[in-house]
Structures are given as structure tokens and as C-alpha cells.
Scaffold this active site. Structure first.
Site, PDB file in Angstrom:
ATOM      1  N   GLY A  71       0.863  -1.541   0.416  1.00 24.41           N
ATOM      2  CA  GLY A  71      -0.091   0.340  -0.445  1.00 24.41           C
ATOM      3  C   GLY A  71       1.138   1.171  -0.037  1.00 24.41           C
ATOM      4  O   GLY A  71       2.290   1.184  -0.105  1.00 24.41           O
ATOM      5  N   GLN A  72       0.192   2.281   0.054  1.00 24.71           N
ATOM      6  CA  GLN A  72       0.777   3.510  -0.169  1.00 24.71           C
ATOM      7  C   GLN A  72       0.685   4.292   1.080  1.00 24.71           C
ATOM      8  O   GLN A  72       1.278   3.832   2.013  1.00 24.71           O
ATOM      9  CB  GLN A  72      -0.258   4.795  -0.256  1.00 24.71           C
ATOM     10  CG  GLN A  72      -0.298   3.780  -2.365  1.00 24.71           C
ATOM     11  CD  GLN A  72       1.130   4.683  -2.946  1.00 24.71           C
ATOM     12  OE1 GLN A  72       1.755   5.424  -2.595  1.00 24.71           O
ATOM     13  NE2 GLN A  72       1.444   4.327  -4.046  1.00 24.71           N
ATOM     14  N   THR A  74      -0.613   6.196   4.585  1.00 25.12           N
ATOM     15  CA  THR A  74      -1.657   6.669   5.500  1.00 25.12           C
ATOM     16  C   THR A  74      -1.682   6.818   6.929  1.00 25.12           C
ATOM     17  O   THR A  74      -0.037   7.300   7.353  1.00 25.12           O
ATOM     18  CB  THR A  74      -2.202   4.950   6.309  1.00 25.12           C
ATOM     19  OG1 THR A  74      -4.004   5.339   6.485  1.00 25.12           O
ATOM     20  CG2 THR A  74      -1.715   4.135   7.037  1.00 25.12           C
ATOM     21  N   HIS A  76      -1.750   7.045  11.490  1.00 28.15           N
ATOM     22  CA  HIS A  76      -1.969   6.384  13.431  1.00 28.15           C
ATOM     23  C   HIS A  76      -1.846   7.411  13.504  1.00 28.15           C
ATOM     24  O   HIS A  76      -0.679   8.237  14.079  1.00 28.15           O
ATOM     25  CB  HIS A  76      -0.959   5.359  12.946  1.00 28.15           C
ATOM     26  CG  HIS A  76      -1.069   4.621  12.009  1.00 28.15           C
ATOM     27  ND1 HIS A  76      -2.134   3.471  11.588  1.00 28.15           N
ATOM     28  CD2 HIS A  76      -0.101   3.410  11.532  1.00 28.15           C
ATOM     29  CE1 HIS A  76      -2.244   2.164  10.639  1.00 28.15           C
ATOM     30  NE2 HIS A  76      -0.589   2.380  10.135  1.00 28.15           N
ATOM     31  N   LEU A 137      -6.211  -0.878   5.622  1.00 28.85           N
ATOM     32  CA  LEU A 137      -5.328  -2.304   5.667  1.00 28.85           C
ATOM     33  C   LEU A 137      -3.861  -1.925   5.275  1.00 28.85           C
ATOM     34  O   LEU A 137      -3.925  -1.567   4.102  1.00 28.85           O
ATOM     35  CB  LEU A 137      -6.370  -3.263   4.606  1.00 28.85           C
ATOM     36  CG  LEU A 137      -8.069  -3.388   4.979  1.00 28.85           C
ATOM     37  CD1 LEU A 137      -8.271  -4.469   4.289  1.00 28.85           C
ATOM     38  CD2 LEU A 137      -7.509  -3.546   6.743  1.00 28.85           C
ATOM     39  N   GLY A 138      -3.802  -3.443   5.724  1.00 25.70           N
ATOM     40  CA  GLY A 138      -2.011  -3.368   5.277  1.00 25.70           C
ATOM     41  C   GLY A 138      -1.309  -4.421   5.514  1.00 25.70           C
ATOM     42  O   GLY A 138      -1.632  -4.800   7.081  1.00 25.70           O
ATOM     43  N   GLY A 149      -2.100  -5.061   9.363  1.00 26.69           N
ATOM     44  CA  GLY A 149      -3.129  -5.668  10.142  1.00 26.69           C
ATOM     45  C   GLY A 149      -4.080  -4.223   9.528  1.00 26.69           C
ATOM     46  O   GLY A 149      -4.199  -3.820   8.538  1.00 26.69           O
ATOM     47  N   ALA A 151      -6.420  -0.677  10.517  1.00 25.95           N
ATOM     48  CA  ALA A 151      -6.416   0.525  11.336  1.00 25.95           C
ATOM     49  C   ALA A 151      -8.009   1.596  10.981  1.00 25.95           C
ATOM     50  O   ALA A 151      -8.274   1.296  10.228  1.00 25.95           O
ATOM     51  CB  ALA A 151      -5.229   1.477  10.610  1.00 25.95           C
ATOM     52  N   CYS A 167      -4.003   7.047   1.371  1.00 24.67           N
ATOM     53  CA  CYS A 167      -3.448   5.061   0.459  1.00 24.67           C
ATOM     54  C   CYS A 167      -3.378   6.076  -1.067  1.00 24.67           C
ATOM     55  O   CYS A 167      -3.618   5.310  -1.543  1.00 24.67           O
ATOM     56  CB  CYS A 167      -4.999   4.325   0.691  1.00 24.67           C
ATOM     57  SG  CYS A 167      -5.074   4.285   2.484  1.00 24.67           S
TER      58      CYS A 167
END
Length: 208
Positions: A71-72, A74, A76, A137-138, A149, A151, A167
Site C-alpha cells: 500500500g501507500q 496512511t 496512525h 488495511l496493510g 493489519g 487501522a 492510500c
């Protein structure tokens, strides 16, 4: 199939948690039990293996960490429920696509218990309420084991997503359970999401 151990780690630094996941996966063997880690992180942007730095628009004082998931980019941060999936996929007979579907479906099932209709998108993994993304998701698979997992946006500072193309999608709207009128606290949401994932995986869970 044995129960999955659930560890509630609380608020943890992102990078040290990531390194701990890597070490767990590197050293696990055929007898190592699967685990789910419930975590909340201080503010951080993470850039996946295919991530393009130009999708990080204005990080400001939030650190940007390149990581080994797909993925790109994100975000948190506090108010987000993160569930890391440390599973032996070979032993479980579970493929990556099936795990992604289980994660997405678990979020959709949990939101349904809150009276919120959500959906997944084949072209953009994650879970959406209308046009707004509520969960990202990742995953990474190494030696047959998964880590990273899910988020889920419980009540984070959504303005942080304005500093990136979430993303990799310019202008992608984001939302949260709180913004949609939900009133669950962090522990309730983490428990609800874990229960929903347990049902989707067909595996019992037990506290570590």
C-alpha cells in the site's frame, strides 16, 4: 485450530511495535500460537513498499516512516484502533486475499452492530461509509506468516489525513465512528472488532 491470543498493548510507539512484529514473525515456528495485537499509536505517517513520497503533502511535525507493508501512505494516531494480525497463513490454509476479505468483512460486521452500513471496494482495499474511508488495511507476509493489519478510525484527528493523499488517493474523504454518531470507547471498539474478526476467521480468541 487453536485459539488466537489477543494482546491489548495500549498506546505504543509505532516503530518499536513494527520491529517487534518483524521479530515475532522471523522467529515463530510450527508451534507458535497466532496472535492479534490491539494497539493505539502516537501520531505517525507510514509509507508502504509501493508508497510514493509525493503522496505525503505536508507532514509538519508528524514523523514519516517507510515500512514493509503493502500500500501507500496512511496515518496512525490517538483515537484509532489498530489490530495487528500475526497469523500463520500456511497452517491456517488462509491466503492473503482471504485475510483481506476477513478484515474488511469484520469491520463491516462491527459497524452494522452500531447501525452503520459500510462496504469494501475491490479497487481500493479498506472499508468505506458512503465515499469516506473509515478503515485502512496493510499486510506483509514473510515465511508464511502475516503481520501489520487493520487501522479503524474510532475518533482520531481526521484533519491529519488532509496532510496526505490517503492510500494514494488525492482528496479521499475520511470519517470515523464518532463522526458518524457512534459512542463506543476504545476498549469497546477493540473488543467488538476482534470478536467480529474471530467470527470471520472461524477461530476462537483468548486473552494472552
Amino acid at each position: 485450530m487453536s485459539a488466537i491470543l489477543v494482546r491489548r498493548l495500549g498506546r505504543c510507539d509505532y516503530e518499536s511495535t513494527w520491529r517487534r512484529m518483524q521479530a515475532f514473525t522471523e522467529h515463530r515456528d510450527a508451534g507458535t500460537l497466532d496472535e492479534l495485537w490491539q494497539v493505539e499509536h502516537p501520531p505517525v505517517f507510514t509509507l508502504g513498499l509501493n508508497g510514493k513520497p509525493e503522496h505525503v503533502l505536508d507532514p509538519g511535525d508528524i514523523p514519516v516512516i517507510p515500512v514493509d507493508r503493502g500500500g501507500q501512505v496512511t496515518y496512525h494516531g490517538p483515537g484509532q484502533v489498530v489490530i495487528y494480525t500475526l497469523l500463520d497463513l500456511r497452517r491456517s490454509g488462509l491466503g492473503v486475499r482471504a485475510l483481506v476479505t476477513a478484515l474488511e468483512s469484520a469491520v463491516i460486521d462491527y459497524l452494522a452492530t452500531q447501525g452503520i452500513a459500510a462496504q469494501a471496494r475491490a479497487e481500493a482495499p479498506g472499508v468505506y461509509v458512503g465515499d469516506a474511508k473509515i478503515a485502512a488495511l496493510g499486510l506483509r507476509v514473510r515465511r508464511g506468516g502475516s503481520y501489520h493489519g487493520l487501522a479503524f478510525n474510532l475518533d482520531p484527528d481526521l484533519s491529519a489525513f488532509d496532510r496526505i493523499n490517503p492510500c494514494g488517493y488525492r482528496g479521499l474523504a475520511t470519517t470515523s465512528l464518532a463522526a458518524l454518531g457512534g459512542r463506543e470507547d476504545w476498549r469497546q471498539a477493540a473488543t467488538g472488532l476482534t470478536k467480529a474478526l474471530s467470527l470471520r476467521l472461524g477461530r476462537p480468541v483468548t486473552a494472552a
